[in-house]
Scaffold this motif. Sequence first.
Motif, PDB file in Angstrom:
ATOM      1  N   VAL A  76       0.824  -1.211   0.000  1.00 39.90           N
ATOM      2  CA  VAL A  76       0.000   0.000   0.000  1.00 39.90           C
ATOM      3  C   VAL A  76       0.861   1.265   0.000  1.00 39.90           C
ATOM      4  N   PRO A  77       1.909   1.373   0.855  1.00 37.02           N
ATOM      5  CA  PRO A  77       2.759   2.572   0.792  1.00 37.02           C
ATOM      6  C   PRO A  77       3.405   2.772  -0.584  1.00 37.02           C
ATOM      7  N   ASN A  78       3.839   1.675  -1.197  1.00 36.73           N
ATOM      8  CA  ASN A  78       4.428   1.785  -2.536  1.00 36.73           C
ATOM      9  C   ASN A  78       3.393   2.202  -3.569  1.00 36.73           C
ATOM     10  N   ALA A  79       2.150   1.763  -3.383  1.00 40.68           N
ATOM     11  CA  ALA A  79       1.074   2.175  -4.283  1.00 40.68           C
ATOM     12  C   ALA A  79       0.834   3.679  -4.178  1.00 40.68           C
ATOM     13  N   LEU A  80       0.950   4.209  -2.965  1.00 34.13           N
ATOM     14  CA  LEU A  80       0.805   5.652  -2.778  1.00 34.13           C
ATOM     15  C   LEU A  80       1.893   6.392  -3.545  1.00 34.13           C
ATOM     16  N   PHE A  81       3.120   5.892  -3.473  1.00 33.44           N
ATOM     17  CA  PHE A  81       4.210   6.516  -4.223  1.00 33.44           C
ATOM     18  C   PHE A  81       3.948   6.444  -5.719  1.00 33.44           C
ATOM     19  N   ILE A  82       3.492   5.282  -6.204  1.00 34.63           N
ATOM     20  CA  ILE A  82       3.205   5.124  -7.636  1.00 34.63           C
ATOM     21  C   ILE A  82       2.160   6.142  -8.078  1.00 34.63           C
ATOM     22  N   GLY A  83       1.108   6.320  -7.280  1.00 38.81           N
ATOM     23  CA  GLY A  83       0.073   7.280  -7.621  1.00 38.81           C
ATOM     24  C   GLY A  83       0.600   8.699  -7.692  1.00 38.81           C
ATOM     25  N   VAL A  84       1.349   9.114  -6.670  1.00 40.95           N
ATOM     26  CA  VAL A  84       1.871  10.479  -6.615  1.00 40.95           C
ATOM     27  C   VAL A  84       2.863  10.722  -7.746  1.00 40.95           C
ATOM     28  N   PHE A  85       3.804   9.798  -7.926  1.00 42.04           N
ATOM     29  CA  PHE A  85       4.850   9.975  -8.931  1.00 42.04           C
ATOM     30  C   PHE A  85       4.262  10.004 -10.341  1.00 42.04           C
ATOM     31  N   SER A  86       3.374   9.065 -10.639  1.00 41.73           N
ATOM     32  CA  SER A  86       2.792   8.999 -11.982  1.00 41.73           C
ATOM     33  C   SER A  86       1.964  10.245 -12.284  1.00 41.73           C
ATOM     34  N   SER A  87       1.293  10.781 -11.266  1.00 44.73           N
ATOM     35  CA  SER A  87       0.481  11.979 -11.454  1.00 44.73           C
ATOM     36  C   SER A  87       1.343  13.174 -11.847  1.00 44.73           C
ATOM     37  N   ILE A  88       2.461  13.332 -11.189  1.00 45.83           N
ATOM     38  CA  ILE A  88       3.356  14.455 -11.496  1.00 45.83           C
ATOM     39  C   ILE A  88       3.946  14.299 -12.897  1.00 45.83           C
ATOM     40  N   VAL A  89       4.355  13.074 -13.245  1.00 46.47           N
ATOM     41  CA  VAL A  89       4.924  12.830 -14.580  1.00 46.47           C
ATOM     42  C   VAL A  89       3.897  13.151 -15.666  1.00 46.47           C
ATOM     43  N   SER A  90       2.671  12.665 -15.505  1.00 48.61           N
ATOM     44  CA  SER A  90       1.641  12.913 -16.508  1.00 48.61           C
ATOM     45  C   SER A  90       1.250  14.389 -16.567  1.00 48.61           C
ATOM     46  N   ASN A  91       1.229  15.052 -15.420  1.00 52.04           N
ATOM     47  CA  ASN A  91       0.933  16.485 -15.390  1.00 52.04           C
ATOM     48  C   ASN A  91       1.963  17.262 -16.201  1.00 52.04           C
ATOM     49  N   ILE A  92       3.215  16.902 -16.028  1.00 59.74           N
ATOM     50  CA  ILE A  92       4.286  17.559 -16.790  1.00 59.74           C
ATOM     51  C   ILE A  92       4.132  17.288 -18.279  1.00 59.74           C
ATOM     52  N   MET A  93       3.783  16.033 -18.627  1.00 61.80           N
ATOM     53  CA  MET A  93       3.610  15.677 -20.035  1.00 61.80           C
ATOM     54  C   MET A  93       2.442  16.429 -20.662  1.00 61.80           C
ATOM     55  N   VAL A  94       1.345  16.558 -19.930  1.00 61.75           N
ATOM     56  CA  VAL A  94       0.201  17.319 -20.434  1.00 61.75           C
ATOM     57  C   VAL A  94       0.615  18.754 -20.712  1.00 61.75           C
ATOM     58  N   GLY A  95       1.377  19.351 -19.794  1.00 63.66           N
ATOM     59  CA  GLY A  95       1.847  20.718 -19.980  1.00 63.66           C
ATOM     60  C   GLY A  95       2.724  20.868 -21.202  1.00 63.66           C
ATOM     61  N   LYS A  96       3.608  19.908 -21.419  1.00 66.64           N
ATOM     62  CA  LYS A  96       4.500  19.970 -22.577  1.00 66.64           C
ATOM     63  C   LYS A  96       3.722  19.864 -23.890  1.00 66.64           C
ATOM     64  N   PHE A  97       2.742  18.968 -23.919  1.00 66.74           N
ATOM     65  CA  PHE A  97       1.932  18.815 -25.130  1.00 66.74           C
ATOM     66  C   PHE A  97       1.157  20.084 -25.433  1.00 66.74           C
ATOM     67  N   HIS A  98       0.614  20.704 -24.396  1.00 69.38           N
ATOM     68  CA  HIS A  98      -0.170  21.914 -24.600  1.00 69.38           C
ATOM     69  C   HIS A  98       0.703  23.080 -25.049  1.00 69.38           C
ATOM     70  N   LYS A  99       1.919  23.152 -24.520  1.00 67.81           N
ATOM     71  CA  LYS A  99       2.810  24.255 -24.889  1.00 67.81           C
ATOM     72  C   LYS A  99       3.283  24.123 -26.326  1.00 67.81           C
ATOM     73  N   ARG A 100       3.604  22.924 -26.733  1.00 65.37           N
ATOM     74  CA  ARG A 100       4.092  22.722 -28.098  1.00 65.37           C
ATOM     75  C   ARG A 100       2.979  22.898 -29.124  1.00 65.37           C
ATOM     76  N   ASP A 101       1.791  22.454 -28.767  1.00 62.80           N
ATOM     77  CA  ASP A 101       0.604  22.672 -29.608  1.00 62.80           C
ATOM     78  C   ASP A 101       0.785  22.157 -31.038  1.00 62.80           C
ATOM     79  N   LYS A 102       1.585  21.112 -31.187  1.00 58.29           N
ATOM     80  CA  LYS A 102       1.797  20.536 -32.515  1.00 58.29           C
ATOM     81  C   LYS A 102       0.970  19.272 -32.716  1.00 58.29           C
ATOM     82  N   ILE A 103       0.786  18.518 -31.625  1.00 58.80           N
ATOM     83  CA  ILE A 103       0.000  17.291 -31.686  1.00 58.80           C
ATOM     84  C   ILE A 103      -1.282  17.514 -30.896  1.00 58.80           C
ATOM     85  N   ASP A 104      -2.407  17.368 -31.545  1.00 58.77           N
ATOM     86  CA  ASP A 104      -3.697  17.636 -30.914  1.00 58.77           C
ATOM     87  C   ASP A 104      -4.300  16.348 -30.357  1.00 58.77           C
TER      88      ASP A 104
END
Length: 435
Positions: free
Chosen positions: A311-339
């Motif tokens: 369970v503690p490791n699952a909490l880390f997986i959730g937090v870490f994956s959320s930050i990674v995906s948040n960063i990726m969403v931001g990069k995609f939106h900034k580049r605005d090349k792939i919709d």
Amino acid sequence: MRKIILSVILITLLVLTVCTNFMTTATPSAIEPSNFDTGDTAWMIVATALVFIMTPGLGFFYGGMVGKKNVISTMLQSYMAMIIVTVLWIVVGFSLSFGPSLGGIIGDPTAYFMFSGVKSTTAWGTIPFMLYALFQAKFAIITPALITGAFAERIRFWAYMLFMVLFILFIYTPLCHMTWHEDGIFFKMGVLDFAGGTVVHMSAGWAALAGAIFLGKRKGQKPNPARITYVLLGTGLLWFGWFGFNAGSALAANGLAVQAFATTTVAAAGAGMAWVFFDKILGHKVSAMGACIGAVVGLVAITPAAGFVSVPNALFIGVFSSIVSNIMVGKFHKRDKIDDALDVFACHGVGGMTGMLLTGVFASKEINPAVTDQGLIFGETTLFFTQLTAMIIVSVFAFTASYFLFFIVNKITPLRVTEDKEHLGLDLSQHGEYL
């Protein structure tokens, strides 16, 4: 022309149904004389229903995010997956996924053709064989539905349905067979995927990226979300259904199912929390959309690891994956090349890959005795590199094959609606309906 095609399909199904009655019943090695555990069977019936409700939940989740004139079409794409893939799974999909292995890549399409030999009176472990087949069908249903968020608001409906059929036959079923069949290539490699990190989320994520690139950007400004309340409702249904998705993959009412249940909800909560906190750090407001997307990313990332980590490791997986995906969403939106309209690749593709790799970090024999190679945190490296190898192979295959399928479909019938129909909205132009 469409009437002719539909007539051919109906006649073909009728002929296949009649012919199947004369086929020799397949008897796979996994089937034993009936010896069901009533508790396991009851739980798996519930789990199957829970996974099924995820797809209409996804319809609400996606439908609330698109513009008002595309809500019905976007939601209907998920509902049509429930219809089309169910029929396809019975005809040949289950056989391709779980039939006797052909080279460790695909199953024998004749083994369970039209559910031949798939009975409610024979057993798969402690549950009816038919129940296992139906449980797996729900995974197949939601996978192409996940892809639809990437090309929302610009794809022709008939082209989408053709792509969906081809995707199931040529991408989903091989990945399913290689990962979950005992003779599959990935299974023999020792790849751990408890409930669909590679089979469902990575395949959908890479297909989504291929579709977004192939179809190109939407015309005009991106619309505001039509119904954020739909997104909230969809998230609730997805989270609820995900308990069947992950805990059901234990295939029994036992401690492993409880472990997967716990890791699932903890990862989702941690990811939702991390997404809104990270948004706040970046100077954004705490939004309902952010909280919902974050929670879903956590559900995605824990899927391959749910029955292998604490369970503690699952909490880390959730937090870490959320930050990674948040960063990726931001990069995609900034580049605005792939919709990628609804950030399917950044959330499902990247979330699935993150979860696969972190399974190779945290998988534990103490949690699941079936684990032969433990994760990096226990000082073992074999599993991590096995997971990494599978991740690379699946990524290349899913993206390349999906792009090729989009190309083929486009040759048969145009994938993208015309600019005037896109401006009118798919609800009216494709279905003659509107909110």
